[in-house]
Design a protein around this motif. Sequence first.
Motif, short mmCIF file in Angstrom:
data_model
loop_
_atom_site.label_atom_id
_atom_site.label_comp_id
_atom_site.label_asym_id
_atom_site.label_seq_id
_atom_site.Cartn_x
_atom_site.Cartn_y
_atom_site.Cartn_z
N ALA A 1 0.86 -1.19 0.00
CA ALA A 1 0.00 0.00 0.00
C ALA A 1 0.89 1.23 0.00
O ALA A 1 2.03 1.18 0.46
N CYS A 2 0.38 2.32 -0.49
CA CYS A 2 1.18 3.55 -0.44
C CYS A 2 1.17 4.07 0.99
O CYS A 2 0.28 3.71 1.77
N PRO A 3 2.13 4.89 1.35
CA PRO A 3 2.17 5.37 2.73
C PRO A 3 1.06 6.39 3.04
O PRO A 3 0.83 6.70 4.20
N THR A 4 0.37 6.85 2.00
CA THR A 4 -0.66 7.91 2.03
C THR A 4 -0.03 9.28 2.22
O THR A 4 1.06 9.41 2.78
N CYS A 5 -0.71 10.27 1.71
CA CYS A 5 -0.30 11.67 1.89
C CYS A 5 -1.54 12.54 1.68
O CYS A 5 -2.66 12.02 1.60
N GLY A 6 -1.35 13.83 1.54
CA GLY A 6 -2.49 14.76 1.42
C GLY A 6 -3.33 14.51 0.18
O GLY A 6 -4.45 15.03 0.08
N ARG A 7 -2.82 13.74 -0.77
CA ARG A 7 -3.60 13.48 -1.99
C ARG A 7 -4.59 12.32 -1.85
O ARG A 7 -5.35 12.05 -2.76
N LEU A 8 -4.49 11.64 -0.72
CA LEU A 8 -5.31 10.44 -0.51
C LEU A 8 -6.79 10.70 -0.76
O LEU A 8 -7.32 11.71 -0.30
N GLU A 9 -7.44 9.77 -1.48
CA GLU A 9 -8.85 10.00 -1.82
C GLU A 9 -9.80 8.92 -1.32
O GLU A 9 -10.98 8.94 -1.63
N VAL B 1 -2.48 -1.57 -3.29
CA VAL B 1 -3.59 -0.62 -3.18
C VAL B 1 -2.99 0.77 -3.01
O VAL B 1 -2.25 1.03 -2.05
N LEU B 2 -3.27 1.65 -3.94
CA LEU B 2 -2.68 2.99 -3.94
C LEU B 2 -3.77 4.03 -3.79
O LEU B 2 -4.85 3.89 -4.36
N GLY B 3 -3.42 5.08 -3.05
CA GLY B 3 -4.45 6.01 -2.59
C GLY B 3 -4.91 7.08 -3.54
O GLY B 3 -5.88 7.78 -3.25
N CYS B 4 -4.26 7.30 -4.69
CA CYS B 4 -4.70 8.36 -5.59
C CYS B 4 -4.18 8.09 -7.00
O CYS B 4 -3.51 7.10 -7.25
N VAL B 5 -4.48 9.00 -7.89
CA VAL B 5 -4.15 8.75 -9.31
C VAL B 5 -2.71 9.15 -9.67
O VAL B 5 -2.28 8.94 -10.80
N VAL B 6 -1.95 9.73 -8.70
CA VAL B 6 -0.61 10.19 -9.05
C VAL B 6 0.32 9.01 -9.36
O VAL B 6 0.83 8.86 -10.46
N ASN B 7 0.52 8.14 -8.33
CA ASN B 7 1.36 6.96 -8.57
C ASN B 7 0.53 5.70 -8.73
O ASN B 7 1.04 4.65 -9.08
N GLY B 8 -0.74 5.81 -8.42
CA GLY B 8 -1.61 4.64 -8.36
C GLY B 8 -1.58 3.75 -9.58
O GLY B 8 -1.23 2.56 -9.47
N PRO B 9 -1.91 4.27 -10.77
CA PRO B 9 -2.02 3.38 -11.93
C PRO B 9 -0.74 2.61 -12.21
O PRO B 9 -0.78 1.41 -12.49
FE1 SF4 Z 1 -0.03 10.08 -1.80
FE2 SF4 Z 1 -1.20 9.10 -3.97
FE3 SF4 Z 1 1.34 8.44 -3.42
FE4 SF4 Z 1 -0.63 7.45 -1.94
S1 SF4 Z 1 -0.29 7.05 -4.13
S2 SF4 Z 1 1.27 8.38 -1.19
S3 SF4 Z 1 -2.06 9.12 -1.89
S4 SF4 Z 1 0.58 10.45 -3.92
#
Ligand code: SF4
Length: 382
Positions: free
Chosen positions: A288-296, A321-329
């Motif tokens: 999983a991503c560590p999460t950040c302010g972009r988390l949705e 499982v990634l929290g947003c569209v930045v690195n997610g796809p």
């Molecule tokens: Fe932040 Fe999105 Fe990276 Fe998760 S995947 S850490 S929410 S930038």
Amino acid sequence: MDSMEIPVLNLSNDPPVVPHATYKVGIRRKTRQVNVGGIKVGGGAPISVQTMTKTKTSDVAGTVAQIVRAAEEGCDIVRVTVNDKEAADAMAEIVRQSPLPIVADIHFNHIFALKSIEANVAKVRLNPGNIGSRERIHQVLNAAKGKGIPIRIGVNSGSLEEDILNKHGYPTAEALYESAMRHVGICDEFGFRDVIVSVKSTDVRLMIEAYRLVAERTDIPLHLGVTEAGTARVGTIKSAVGIGTLLAEGIGDTIRVSLTDEPYKEVEVGKEILRSLALASRNVELIACPTCGRLEVDLFGIMAELEKRLEGIKKPVKIAVLGCVVNGPGEASEADIGIAAGKGVGILYRKGEVIRRVKESEIVDVIVEEVKNFQPELEESK
Ligand code: SF4
């Protein structure tokens, strides 16, 4: 894995102990091989995971229960202390009931060693120089040889011989090496070569350096461990760093993670160390991503539930499982099963292909279903 030369760790500002030594990352060190009750150690065999029971050995039912639980977790070899007459008397029954090869852990007492060998243990952990006269050493090594049982020589920075400590001033890597080789030398004198060595310490840098010395100078298989590593959190980190560093350099043939916790927990961590270096078959791997302010989405909640729902599933499947569209796809498409989350939704990936959109509330159910249907062989042969 590409091979790459890395320098030996230098513990001080002094020149390195082995100035020109280099190790090939990804290449296992060549050693002689020993057989621990059917589990081969060294000589290119898979790296085995060990633990030690924490019951009174005379409590046969309790001891066997811990062994069975460790076996369920994927343990290969279990050590049992033989510290008194009652323990020695219990060994035969423990060996009989155990699903795993048993190692008798003995300090100083050659009678307990002889009784354990007679009880058909698969290995004895004992330092021959500590059991007294040459006659006693001869008896134990002879009995072990007769049954094809190896001996593990276990040296520890906390219990070095006084003369070695005086010579080196304090426990150094060279002191640990010298102590181990003293016991190996005794075995050699009696023509006994089925040995495994450990040079443990609570100091991670010291154990790394000591193991490197033995690896550099001998072909003896090595049992890796950070001794008295501590509670689960600290012990896991120390063991991962110490054991992991050596394994990454190709050093180490069997491992034991020491934790102030249940034996099966030690096995869990040991297996995970091997998996992280691709030295054991994969299980469910949850990324999983560590999460950040972009988390949705509520990633913490999703991961906590997923971990619970996937517990006990033994399948080599990688889930991301990634929290947003930045690195997610990108990341999600590299896993076997991936989710790249957006606002209140997730895009489901299977082996890099976009499958469909999933509502946030359904992400856990959908992943669990995907894992159930995942067939590693079929997927890999595609
Ligand atoms: Fe932040 Fe999105 Fe990276 Fe998760 S995947 S850490 S929410 S930038």
